[in-house]
Design a protein around this motif. Sequence first.
Motif: not given
Length: 336
Positions: A136-164
């Motif tokens: 697995i080359l990407s993404p980093s855990i930090l990157h995903v954590a950011d994306a997740e909180v953002d998606s939670l605030l927008r009431q959406k499932v975390a998106g492509n920025e979390t893709s392996f």
Amino acid sequence: VEEGLGNACLIQFPDDSCGFVDWGTQKTEPLERAIELIGRSRIRFIAASHAHSDHTLGIAQLLRECHRRKLRIEKFVYPASTLNKQTADLTAARIAAHECNIGMYAVGEDSFTAPPGLRRPPWLAFDEKLSWEIRILSPSILHVADAEVDSLLRQKVAGNETSFVFVFRFIGASAERGMGRFLLPGDSTPATLRYAQKTAEKFSELALDNQLFLVPHHGSKYNCPTWIDQYIHGAVIFSTPTDSRHHPSAKILKRLSKMKSNQCETIFCTSYAHTCYQSFGSKAPLQDNAIVQPGPCFGDIRMIVPQRLPAYRAASSHNGSLRRPYGHCSNAPKDG
Ligand SMILES: [Zn+2]
Ligand SMILES: [Zn+2]
């Protein structure tokens, strides 16, 4: 798969073990076909590249069905992602894994357990004799954590920025022209692809060069940066929704088709979309308009990535002939 959108990849390794990357359908036909293909093979993993439905729909059934047939799944893997609605497909898959006693791993490229210099991208699977590996080359855990909180605030499932981004390689094969390697970037964004590139620069054995490339996000023009072209050598696959003008975008299709002669041997498109005709007009003669319609799963393509030779298409299923009515992929066999 059922909406013509997702891409379900069954990877069969040289030792006859296998793994799945993504799914995307609740239909029984592709599920039966996959189970027929794997036989009694060891299932090393089932991985969801990210939480979107076209990559996770029906994974719960896949897990349950394998379990029911006593096919042991060694692990279920997904991006370091925990904040999800209960109704999301990834959550349903995790509940299924829990109930079937299948180990679950939320991972990212980085690990906090090793000193920075020793930190290596995690192995999704590798052969005990160390003849091949998939990492697995990407993404980093930090990157995903950011994306997740953002998606939670927008009431959406975390998106492509979390893709392996997955890379497979035969260990010991020369990386020249990406021999013995393939790259599965899911729906990666340019940022996650860039992170994968950085990882590959840190560990030379993980070069992005490949003989088989699944175009990120089905060929969306926003997710396939031009710099990635330098790594593409053998076969390219688009998996695309029915009748979409965006996946693959004409721009990406044209760009990759221009590479065909010198670099990339073959383009395969698993689509009923109009895009090819729109991109190439009369050069892509319309053979049968009736084929361009939403339809059931149109079967499977079997691609081989040999250790030292270019990747090639070995077979496609009975209804493969319906797959490519326009044939800009004109150097592919008729049923390609
Ligand atoms: Zn996606
Ligand atoms: Zn997708």
